[in-house]
Design a protein around this motif. Structure first.
Motif, PDB file in Angstrom:
ATOM      1  N   ALA A  43       0.830  -1.205   0.000  1.00 38.87           N
ATOM      2  CA  ALA A  43       0.000   0.000   0.000  1.00 38.87           C
ATOM      3  C   ALA A  43       0.866   1.257   0.000  1.00 38.87           C
ATOM      4  N   ALA A  44       1.915   1.259   0.827  1.00 36.71           N
ATOM      5  CA  ALA A  44       2.803   2.423   0.890  1.00 36.71           C
ATOM      6  C   ALA A  44       3.551   2.611  -0.421  1.00 36.71           C
ATOM      7  N   MET A  45       4.008   1.513  -1.001  1.00 41.11           N
ATOM      8  CA  MET A  45       4.780   1.589  -2.248  1.00 41.11           C
ATOM      9  C   MET A  45       3.927   2.078  -3.410  1.00 41.11           C
ATOM     10  N   LEU A  46       2.700   1.582  -3.508  1.00 37.21           N
ATOM     11  CA  LEU A  46       1.852   1.917  -4.651  1.00 37.21           C
ATOM     12  C   LEU A  46       1.175   3.274  -4.543  1.00 37.21           C
ATOM     13  N   THR A  47       1.266   3.914  -3.365  1.00 37.14           N
ATOM     14  CA  THR A  47       0.622   5.219  -3.199  1.00 37.14           C
ATOM     15  C   THR A  47       1.600   6.343  -2.875  1.00 37.14           C
ATOM     16  N   GLY A  48       2.745   6.010  -2.281  1.00 36.95           N
ATOM     17  CA  GLY A  48       3.657   7.053  -1.821  1.00 36.95           C
ATOM     18  C   GLY A  48       3.221   7.676  -0.516  1.00 36.95           C
ATOM     19  N   ARG A  49       2.250   7.039   0.148  1.00 32.38           N
ATOM     20  CA  ARG A  49       1.828   7.482   1.479  1.00 32.38           C
ATOM     21  C   ARG A  49       2.209   6.409   2.497  1.00 32.38           C
ATOM     22  N   ASN A  50       2.310   6.810   3.747  1.00 30.09           N
ATOM     23  CA  ASN A  50       2.582   5.824   4.783  1.00 30.09           C
ATOM     24  C   ASN A  50       1.417   4.857   4.910  1.00 30.09           C
ATOM     25  N   HIS A  51       1.727   3.641   5.330  1.00 27.50           N
ATOM     26  CA  HIS A  51       0.721   2.579   5.273  1.00 27.50           C
ATOM     27  C   HIS A  51      -0.511   2.852   6.124  1.00 27.50           C
ATOM     28  N   HIS A  52      -0.351   3.525   7.258  1.00 24.60           N
ATOM     29  CA  HIS A  52      -1.526   3.843   8.074  1.00 24.60           C
ATOM     30  C   HIS A  52      -2.413   4.898   7.411  1.00 24.60           C
ATOM     31  N   GLN A  53      -1.835   5.708   6.532  1.00 23.59           N
ATOM     32  CA  GLN A  53      -2.639   6.694   5.811  1.00 23.59           C
ATOM     33  C   GLN A  53      -3.590   6.030   4.836  1.00 23.59           C
ATOM     34  N   GLU A  84      -8.790   4.388   0.334  1.00 22.70           N
ATOM     35  CA  GLU A  84      -9.704   5.430  -0.105  1.00 22.70           C
ATOM     36  C   GLU A  84      -9.191   6.129  -1.364  1.00 22.70           C
ATOM     37  N   GLN A  85     -10.077   6.875  -2.017  1.00 24.49           N
ATOM     38  CA  GLN A  85      -9.736   7.550  -3.275  1.00 24.49           C
ATOM     39  C   GLN A  85      -8.788   8.727  -3.083  1.00 24.49           C
ATOM     40  N   ASP A  86      -8.585   9.156  -1.829  1.00 25.54           N
ATOM     41  CA  ASP A  86      -7.677  10.283  -1.603  1.00 25.54           C
ATOM     42  C   ASP A  86      -6.212   9.853  -1.596  1.00 25.54           C
ATOM     43  N   ALA A  87      -5.968   8.573  -1.879  1.00 24.04           N
ATOM     44  CA  ALA A  87      -4.591   8.058  -1.973  1.00 24.04           C
ATOM     45  C   ALA A  87      -4.447   7.320  -3.298  1.00 24.04           C
ATOM     46  N   ALA A  88      -4.474   8.080  -4.388  1.00 26.62           N
ATOM     47  CA  ALA A  88      -4.426   7.466  -5.723  1.00 26.62           C
ATOM     48  C   ALA A  88      -3.147   6.654  -5.903  1.00 26.62           C
ATOM     49  N   SER A  89      -3.273   5.555  -6.624  1.00 24.22           N
ATOM     50  CA  SER A  89      -2.130   4.681  -6.866  1.00 24.22           C
ATOM     51  C   SER A  89      -1.246   5.215  -7.984  1.00 24.22           C
ATOM     52  N   ILE A  90      -0.032   4.688  -8.032  1.00 21.63           N
ATOM     53  CA  ILE A  90       0.877   4.998  -9.142  1.00 21.63           C
ATOM     54  C   ILE A  90       0.194   4.679 -10.465  1.00 21.63           C
ATOM     55  N   PRO A  95      -1.279  14.595   0.505  1.00 23.79           N
ATOM     56  CA  PRO A  95       0.073  14.832  -0.020  1.00 23.79           C
ATOM     57  C   PRO A  95       0.953  13.593   0.098  1.00 23.79           C
ATOM     58  N   LEU A  96       1.874  13.448  -0.823  1.00 24.47           N
ATOM     59  CA  LEU A  96       2.806  12.329  -0.773  1.00 24.47           C
ATOM     60  C   LEU A  96       3.661  12.421   0.487  1.00 24.47           C
ATOM     61  N   ALA A  97       3.865  11.269   1.115  1.00 26.77           N
ATOM     62  CA  ALA A  97       4.755  11.207   2.281  1.00 26.77           C
ATOM     63  C   ALA A  97       6.183  10.925   1.847  1.00 26.77           C
ATOM     64  N   GLY A  98       6.332  10.420   0.625  1.00 24.13           N
ATOM     65  CA  GLY A  98       7.640  10.032   0.127  1.00 24.13           C
ATOM     66  C   GLY A  98       8.405  11.181  -0.493  1.00 24.13           C
ATOM     67  N   THR A  99       9.676  10.907  -0.740  1.00 23.72           N
ATOM     68  CA  THR A  99      10.558  11.875  -1.404  1.00 23.72           C
ATOM     69  C   THR A  99      11.329  11.149  -2.495  1.00 23.72           C
ATOM     70  N   SER A 100      11.513  11.778  -3.633  1.00 27.60           N
ATOM     71  CA  SER A 100      12.177  11.128  -4.759  1.00 27.60           C
ATOM     72  C   SER A 100      13.614  10.750  -4.416  1.00 27.60           C
TER      73      SER A 100
END
Length: 773
Positions: A111-121, A142-148, A487-492
């Motif tokens: 979930a975290a990898m495919l969304t760029g958000r932390n898993h609890h998000q 939810e739809q507020d965490a769109a996938s890659i 917002p994305l939790a990740g950084t490039s």
């Protein structure tokens, strides 16, 4: 007047810019304005055809690979004892990250990898089967965490996924859906794989998009799921590049390997014969030696101490050593086999148009190696998860057959610990790097010029999505399908592609699964361990949490606890964890496991029901949607048409792991109850069925309150009792993860050894009716 006209002109210009800008910040892009000309006839008109969305001219093809349950110290690429030449090749043509992290458990990492958000998000603080009714743990993506996939598709990519999914709520994994949280509802245009957490590699429960499909080959024909997935992915990519070679693709290849069941053919196992006879302690020591020599770990890295719950190799008897060495040979063969078929996919992709402009992101495990097989391993993983321990004698009897379709085998805990060298612990322990440190390799021949180099920047799986977006020249949108995005939790990570020395952009990262929790911040880690990962019941509680403190800039493996030496630093770190936990929906902490599976508030299509009625041809019902007959009195009634010679399954639940089947054979009615492939209780009717319509029934009465206690089963034909047996042991929680309920046939592996699947009933079944008493 001139000033007014100028004002109006610039106002319109600004409004137009704002409209365009808003459209750029929203997906899908809707360029609906018609800029042609419409006259009375076509000769007086000008066309303006809406054109397909075009990706950036330099947008790469992207292959995202993730393996399952692979420890940091298992593959040859990262110093392990198992040869992975295909992974080695990717590392040689690209860069390897030695401080990359996952979440410690499968669904959460994905979930975290495919969304760029932390898993609890995303609601995946745990797997769906253990979900609870809190925002961080409900498994509702939810739809507020769109996938890659959703974002790339809306930017001109083709998208497809293969293999393990495990990110759909358990109660939605049936043929009635809803399907908006299946892969095809989350941006993938094509999916071929399995929806749950694991499946048999020989007789898998597969879906193509949302339709259940069966493998065309049988295990005896040489079928194996990883090979099937690889070939299907190659076929899809070849077709995509045949039809539209200029269009980039996003291929998500997610193996079920090397998650249990540990399934692989003998020719792969034999390659490792005798390679692990010196045991897990020696394996760890040899691994860290290789890791230092290869530059995977710093030269001063210490091998962490043995947890007191894990025995030494020398403490084992000769029979135990023989069994355990065999278990590890099977695991090694499984991983080597997986590497080969991932390599086949990558080789094929490289040879197609755009091969040089293909970015491969290879995540070597979604968490550490799995210690869920118990300290001695098992030939039936579901049995031990139901609370029934395995034993040495039963495993020794079938030792030479481990890896075959007849077993849901798993290996002993100490091998998983050794596979995570040089770290402490393993899967399901995200408080320590053994649970979360996984290898990562990225290659992109057209853009990454560094070859065979190591990268030591601290990164996390949430950083994969931003890295992909930057590579594809995509600005992450504020809205997707009308939903405002978190917002994305990740950084490039792209800053590190050509610069090994550049400072990491990730300064802080929390970890939490199953009550285990930790916080990384600017080179320090505070860790709170919460119980061994091979115990599936009970709670340690949170009244007294023991924290450890490590300076991981100087102590790569978390070998030296500095909590007593730096109490103020530890206090600061705990406060940072609390801040991050509140920010990302981590609370409330919960260290239960099996107890979560029995949550009465989780949505269910069966909970509270006592009556169920199914019709012929209803198949592949996941066990979560099956009548809950576990250690309960119940009846199964059916009305069938019969003529001499008709045969087949009326209803089957589970398979060779555990389950039950009611079937007709040799003109008689039969019932088999399979208790974890250890005991099978059988009834055969004393009289044959009559020609025409028959009412058949199985009545089971539970007579024991003991865990897994039994009762009496009786068979009836047309209200006449025609057979009876005592069932001494029953399955209390779940028959199988890898099997389903089928009406009129037995798909996957068979419950009974008396027939060969699918053993479809040759006449009419009017219904199959359950009543839970």
């Amino acid at each position: 007047m001139k000033k007014l006209i100028t004002f109006i002109f610039f106002s319109l210009l600004i409004i137009s810019y704002q409209i365009v800008k808003a459209q750029e910040d929203e997906l899908p892009k809707n360029w609906t304005e018609f800029n042609g000309k419409i006259g009375r006839t076509f000769t007086e008109s000008e066309e303006d055809y809406p054109q397909p969305i075009q990706p950036s001219k330099e947008a790469p093809n992207i292959i995202l690979v993730i393996l399952d349950d692979v420890g940091f110290g298992q593959t040859s690429t990262f110093g392990g004892p198992i040869a992975t030449p295909a992974l080695d090749e990717v590392a040689e043509e690209g860069i390897s990250y030695t401080q990359f992290h996952t979440t410690g458990v499968c669904s959460a990492t994905r979930a975290a990898m495919l969304t760029g958000r932390n898993h609890h998000q995303t609601g995946f603080g745990t797997i769906s089967e253990m979900s609870t009714g809190f925002p961080g743990y409900n498994s509702i993506w939810e739809q507020d965490a769109a996938s890659i996939a959703e974002v790339l598709k809306a930017n001109g990519y083709n998208t497809a996924a293969w293999g393990k999914w495990h990110n759909t709520p358990d109660w939605e994994t049936n043929q009635t859906g809803p399907f908006d949280r299946w892969p095809t509802g989350l941006g993938f245009e094509y999916f071929y794989g399995f929806i749950g957490g694991e499946t048999s590699q020989y007789e898998p429960q597969l879906y193509k998009n949302t339709l259940a499909v069966e493998p065309t080959l049988k295990p005896e024909d040489g079928y194996h799921l990883t090979e099937d997935l690889s070939k299907d992915a190659i076929k899809w990519i070849q077709q995509q590049k045949s039809l539209n070679p200029d269009k980039p693709y996003f291929a998500y290849f997610s193996t079920g390997a090397i998650h249990a069941p540990i399934h692989v053919q003998k020719e792969w196992i034999v390659k490792y014969k005798g390679k692990f006879d010196d045991g897990w302690d020696a394996m760890r020591e040899k691994t860290i030696e290789r890791q230092k020599k290869m530059g995977i770990v710093p030269q001063e890295t210490q091998l962490t101490e043995r947890p007191e719950d894990i025995e030494t190799w020398e403490e084992q008897s000769e029979d135990e050593k023989k069994l355990y060495a065999r278990q590890m040979e099977v695991v090694a063969g499984y991983l080597a086999h997986t590497d080969h078929y991932v390599g086949e996919l990558l080789k094929a992709a490289k040879g197609l148009p755009g091969g040089e402009n293909t970015m491969v992101i290879y995540v070597v495990g979604d968490n550490g190696a799995s210690g869920e097989g118990t300290p001695m391993g098992t030939i039936n993983n579901m049995m031990v998860q139901n609370g029934f321990p395995d034993n040495l004698e039963e495993q020794l009897k079938v030792m030479d057959e481990l890896g075959s379709k007849d077993f849901e085998n798993h290996y002993a805990v100490p091998w998983a610990w050794a596979g995570c060298a040089p770290f402490q612990w393993m899967k399901r322990v995200p408080s320590h790097f053994g649970g979360t440190r996984n290898g990562l390799v990225i290659s992109w021949p057209e853009k990454i010029k560094s070859k065979g180099e190591k990268r030591t920047q601290f990164h996390h799986v949430v950083d994969i999505a931003p890295t992909i977006y930057e590579a594809a020249d995509i600005q992450f949108p504020k809205k997707v399908n009308g939903a405002t995005q978190i917002p994305l939790a990740g950084t490039s990570m792209s800053y590190s592609f050509e610069d090994a020395e550049k400072e990491s952009t990730r300064k802080t990262q929390y970890f939490e699964v199953g009550g285990h929790h930790a916080i990384y911040h600017e080179g320090w880690v505070a860790s709170a361990f919460h119980g061994v990962p091979w115990k599936f019941t009970g709670s340690v509680g949170f009244d007294s949490v023991h924290w450890e403190l490590y300076n991981v800039e100087e102590d790569f493996s978390q070998a030296n606890d500095l909590a007593e030496k730096h109490p103020e630093k530890l206090k600061e770190m705990i406060e940072i964890f609390d801040q991050e936990a509140k920010k990302y929906n981590v609370y409330p902490l919960d260290d239960r496991y099996a107890e979560r599976a029995l949550n009465p508030l989780r949505p269910s299509i069966t909970r509270g029901k006592k009556h169920f009625k199914y019709y012929q041809g209803t198949t592949r019902i996941p066990e979560g949607g099956t009548p809950p007959v576990y250690s309960k009195s119940h009846s199964i009634k059916s009305k069938v048409e019969f003529k001499n010679g008709d045969e087949g399954v009326i209803v089957a639940v589970g398979g060779n792991v555990a389950g039950y089947s009611m079937y007709i054979k040799d003109n008689a009615l039969h019932y088999t109850y399979n208790f974890f492939n250890r005991e099978r209780y059988n009834i055969t009717s004393s009289i044959p069925l009559k020609e025409g319509e028959n009412e058949i029934e199985l009545i089971y009465m539970q007579e024991s309150d003991a865990w897994g206690g039994g009762g009496t089963a009786q068979l009836y034909i047309n209200q006449q009792c025609v057979g009876e047996t005592k069932i001494n042991k029953t399955v209390p929680i779940r028959f199988a993860v890898t099997e389903t309920t089928d009406i009129g046939m037995d798909l996957g592996s068979t419950v009974s050894e008396d027939y060969i699947g699918p053993f479809k009933y040759t006449s009419k079944i009017h219904y199959v009716e359950y009543i839970i008493r």
